[in-house]
Scaffold this active site. Structure first.
Site, PDB file in Angstrom:
ATOM      1  N   VAL A  98      45.579  44.055  28.916  1.00 14.20           N
ATOM      2  CA  VAL A  98      46.462  43.356  28.365  1.00 14.20           C
ATOM      3  C   VAL A  98      45.844  42.204  27.364  1.00 14.20           C
ATOM      4  O   VAL A  98      45.190  41.551  27.896  1.00 14.20           O
ATOM      5  CB  VAL A  98      47.391  42.676  29.543  1.00 14.20           C
ATOM      6  CG1 VAL A  98      48.446  41.823  28.761  1.00 14.20           C
ATOM      7  CG2 VAL A  98      48.031  43.784  30.300  1.00 14.20           C
ATOM      8  N   ASP A 220      52.419  50.184  44.372  1.00 15.50           N
ATOM      9  CA  ASP A 220      51.276  49.107  44.216  1.00 15.50           C
ATOM     10  C   ASP A 220      51.523  47.793  44.239  1.00 15.50           C
ATOM     11  O   ASP A 220      51.170  46.887  43.313  1.00 15.50           O
ATOM     12  CB  ASP A 220      50.650  49.628  42.799  1.00 15.50           C
ATOM     13  CG  ASP A 220      49.036  49.233  43.067  1.00 15.50           C
ATOM     14  OD1 ASP A 220      48.476  49.163  44.074  1.00 15.50           O
ATOM     15  OD2 ASP A 220      48.587  48.955  42.061  1.00 15.50           O
TER      16      ASP A 220
END
Length: 289
Positions: A98, A220
């Site tokens: 990112v 997750d």
């Protein structure tokens, strides 16, 4: 009531008379169409023979307005262009990396997630990445970051753009509360910190409940995947392992529509997750979650 334009024109001189006629004709035509009538230009030209120019102008605008309504109902495809500049490394996960960036046109901060170079050419990884982008964008909830678009670099590397969240992860906040290296010097506000953490936890539960009611399991969930904004935002991020599972029982009765992704639906049908945070059935390798 059946009001007549002619009654309202008496006593008016030019140019005010033409202006008034223009407005009253426009109103009359609109109301008559609402009643299912079909007023014509010939009819009004006969009624107002001394104001042909005004009649023509009114009907010219009516035609233009009707064409606009038709265009609004057509399947026109609109294209938007975004220029994202000033990329700076921010964070990374198992599937992507990112960067923070600026939307040059709208002058706003953005986050850009690229698929990792090491898996950029792997079809399964690309399918998972596209599935992540689609699921994240279609889970329309305050606890899921809004996605603004999906694209490719000139060399074919996938990326998607989303809102940039300015804050910290939940694991940092938990560590600070329990006296870790990020702990505050003062302990007087511990009850307030504890309450704030509980509120964050409740917000995560509401986001996950929404996803479950759409038929999506995250797989997750862990503190590092929870972003805490500076003004109360609690965002569940990294939906790269999310699994569409359909809905049964109370989830099907929730009233939400089942989310059926259009891409990569088989790419995530493998056992996955972070061992320390898996549920027992997930750790056993089952996909019946």
């Amino acid at each position: 009531r059946e009001a007549k334009i002619e009654d309202y024109l008496q006593g008016w001189e030019e140019p005010e008379r033409s202006k008034l006629l223009y407005e009253l004709m426009s109103l009359e035509i609109g109301y008559r169409k609402q009643r299912g009538e079909h007023p014509s230009q010939d009819e009004h030209a006969s009624r107002f023979s001394d104001s042909q120019r005004v009649v023509q102008e009114v009907y010219r605008r009516q035609v233009s307005s009707d064409e606009t309504v038709v265009r609004q109902d057509t399947q026109e495809t609109l294209m938007m262009r975004s220029e994202l500049t000033g990329l700076q490394y921010h964070a990374e996960g198992g599937l992507g990396i990112v960067y923070a960036a600026e939307d040059r046109q709208l002058k706003r901060n953005m986050a850009i997630k690229f698929i990792h170079d090491r898996v950029a050419g792997d079809p399964d990884s690309r399918a998972r990445f596209q599935l992540e982008a689609e699921l994240t964008s279609r889970l329309e909830h305050p606890g899921v970051v809004p996605v603004h678009g999906l694209g490719r670099t000139v060399d074919g590397r996938l990326f998607y753009a989303m809102r940039f969240i300015d804050g910290e992860t939940l694991d940092v906040a938990i560590d600070r509360y329990h006296g870790g290296p990020n702990s505050d010097a003062s302990r007087a506000d511990r009850p307030l910190q504890y309450r704030e953490l509980l509120l964050r936890f409740v917000a995560v539960c509401q986001t996950i409940a929404y996803a479950h009611n759409r038929g999506i399991i995250h797989r997750d969930i862990k503190p590092v995947n929870i972003m805490l904004g500076r003004y109360g935002q609690t965002i569940v991020v990294d939906w790269g392992l999310a699994l569409p599972v359909g809905r049964q029982g109370v989830f099907k009765e929730s009233g939400e529509r089942t989310l059926m992704p259009s891409s990569g639906s088989e790419s995530n049908r493998v056992a996955a997750g972070t061992p320390a945070f898996m549920s027992p059935e997930q750790a056993s390798g089952s996909l019946d979650l």
